[in-house]
Design an enzyme around this catalytic site. Structure first.
Site, PDB file in Angstrom:
ATOM      1  N   ARG A   1       8.066  -4.815   5.989  1.00 40.33           N
ATOM      2  CA  ARG A   1       8.379  -5.066   4.585  1.00 40.33           C
ATOM      3  C   ARG A   1       7.279  -5.913   3.977  1.00 40.33           C
ATOM      4  O   ARG A   1       6.750  -6.824   4.608  1.00 40.33           O
ATOM      5  CB  ARG A   1       9.729  -5.784   4.442  1.00 40.33           C
ATOM      6  CG  ARG A   1      10.933  -4.860   4.499  1.00 40.33           C
ATOM      7  CD  ARG A   1      11.005  -3.977   3.249  1.00 40.33           C
ATOM      8  NE  ARG A   1      12.206  -3.164   3.210  1.00 40.33           N
ATOM      9  CZ  ARG A   1      12.320  -1.931   3.663  1.00 40.33           C
ATOM     10  NH1 ARG A   1      11.258  -1.358   4.249  1.00 40.33           N
ATOM     11  NH2 ARG A   1      13.443  -1.256   3.574  1.00 40.33           N
TER      12      ARG A   1
ATOM     13  N   GLU B   1       6.037  -3.508  -4.818  1.00 45.40           N
ATOM     14  CA  GLU B   1       5.762  -2.063  -4.881  1.00 45.40           C
ATOM     15  C   GLU B   1       6.299  -1.459  -6.179  1.00 45.40           C
ATOM     16  O   GLU B   1       7.351  -1.858  -6.666  1.00 45.40           O
ATOM     17  CB  GLU B   1       6.417  -1.369  -3.676  1.00 45.40           C
ATOM     18  CG  GLU B   1       5.819  -1.810  -2.346  1.00 45.40           C
ATOM     19  CD  GLU B   1       6.480  -1.120  -1.158  1.00 45.40           C
ATOM     20  OE1 GLU B   1       7.324  -0.230  -1.365  1.00 45.40           O
ATOM     21  OE2 GLU B   1       6.155  -1.472  -0.023  1.00 45.40           O
TER      22      GLU B   1
ATOM     23  N   HIS C   1       3.497   3.336   1.142  1.00 47.56           N
ATOM     24  CA  HIS C   1       4.808   3.238   1.783  1.00 47.56           C
ATOM     25  C   HIS C   1       5.272   4.617   2.284  1.00 47.56           C
ATOM     26  O   HIS C   1       6.318   5.133   1.883  1.00 47.56           O
ATOM     27  CB  HIS C   1       5.845   2.648   0.824  1.00 47.56           C
ATOM     28  CG  HIS C   1       7.035   2.056   1.541  1.00 47.56           C
ATOM     29  ND1 HIS C   1       7.786   1.031   1.017  1.00 47.56           N
ATOM     30  CD2 HIS C   1       7.602   2.348   2.747  1.00 47.56           C
ATOM     31  CE1 HIS C   1       8.766   0.715   1.856  1.00 47.56           C
ATOM     32  NE2 HIS C   1       8.670   1.506   2.911  1.00 47.56           N
TER      33      HIS C   1
END
Length: 318
Positions: A233, A262, A280
């Site tokens: 993360r 993000e 991601h």
């Protein structure tokens, strides 16, 4: 017998939507022009939530007085307020295991890309520099002989370690406690792990317990040949400290699939020469994402058929 009503606040993959619609009355809130009005009409009927990419917090929970289960998409679940759900006796699930191998593959690939600067080398070709008889500069780092420190030796961490063994890497790890039956070298702190390795693989989940765990002190311990890889993360790494460490040579480079805010990536990171970035995509193959989505549906089906979830988050098992 009436079908249980399920709320879908955000879009899920079609395979999960179709599966849920076979057995439940599904309310797709994301399709409503006025979401608040639509939610007010159906709130008391909702008994389950199939959660896609989006948060679930107290503001939504309090509008669903009869909800029994929130089925999350993804192994990470920091976007779900688990304590609030626990307080209301609401089951929370996630989708572990089905993505382990895909994410581990990505982690190893990202590690090699970052250390050998493969993304930058590809761009060199695309920009025509190789055609101009300009060879790409020899990389100063190599995968050979490295020591890999894994922060978070869970399911995915172990899958990464297994792959790393094939590359001849010496493997160390740090977590909340030393694990039985694990032969890798254990360290009692993250700083100690960083000092013992030159490649730090971040696999830890997000949340308050790991917020900015990889900080300036850890990066300094990693040292000038150190490379940080993050497929966990974004919140686990202090990005400001990371940028500073890369700019002043405290560490060598980084490979990042996740970020603090993000999809926004700091310009300072993108300008650095030895930073490899991905959007991601750790689990983002269609096969794996379909399996994750089906597990969302399966958790809800199991709950209403047996009263038990297949993959509850760890807090629900205590």
């Amino acid at each position: 017998m009436a079908k249980p009503d399920i709320l879908m606040p955000y879009r899920l993959l079609p395979i999960a939507e179709a599966e849920l619609e076979k057995r439940f009355t599904v309310h797709k809130l994301f399709e409503a022009d006025d979401k608040d009005t639509q939610l007010a009409k159906i709130s008391e009927k909702i008994r389950g939530v199939a959660l896609g990419f989006g948060p679930f917090g107290p503001d939504l929970l309090e509008k669903l007085p009869n909800v029994e289960i929130v089925a999350g998409f993804g192994v990470g679940y920091d976007h779900i307020d688990v304590p609030a759900c626990l307080g209301q006796n609401v089951m929370v699930t996630h989708t572990p295991d089905v993505l382990n191998e895909e994410v581990a593959d990505t982690a190893i690939g990202l590690m090699i890309m970052a250390i050998r600067e493969l993304g930058q080398a590809e761009q060199w070709v695309r920009e025509g520099k190789w055609a101009e008889r300009k060879p790409y500069p020899t990389t100063q780092a190599t995968v050979r002989g490295r020591t890999l420190g894994i922060f978070g030796l869970g399911r995915i961490g172990k899958a990464i370690a297994k792959r790393a063994e094939a590359f001849g890497l010496d493997i160390h790890y740090y977590g909340r406690s030393k694990q039985d039956g694990v032969d890798y070298t254990y360290h009692a702190s993250l700083t100690e792990l960083a000092a013992a390795c030159d490649t730090l693989m971040v696999v830890a989940p997000g949340g308050p317990a790991t917020q900015h765990a990889v900080n300036a002190e850890v990066l300094k311990a990693l040292g000038p040949t150190g490379v940080v890889i993050n497929i966990g993360r974004g919140s686990v790494i202090d990005e400001t400290a990371l940028i500073a460490a890369l700019e002043d040579g405290t560490i060598y480079g980084a490979g990042l699939d996740v970020f603090e805010d993000e999809p926004n990536v700091p310009d300072a990171l993108l300008k650095l020469p030895r930073v490899t970035v991905l959007p991601h995509v750790g689990s983002a193959s269609q096969a794996t994402r379909d399996a994750m989505a089906l597990l969302v549906a399966d958790n809800i089906k199991s709950w209403f058929e047996t009263g038990k979830a297949i993959t509850p988050v760890p807090e629900m098992k205590k």
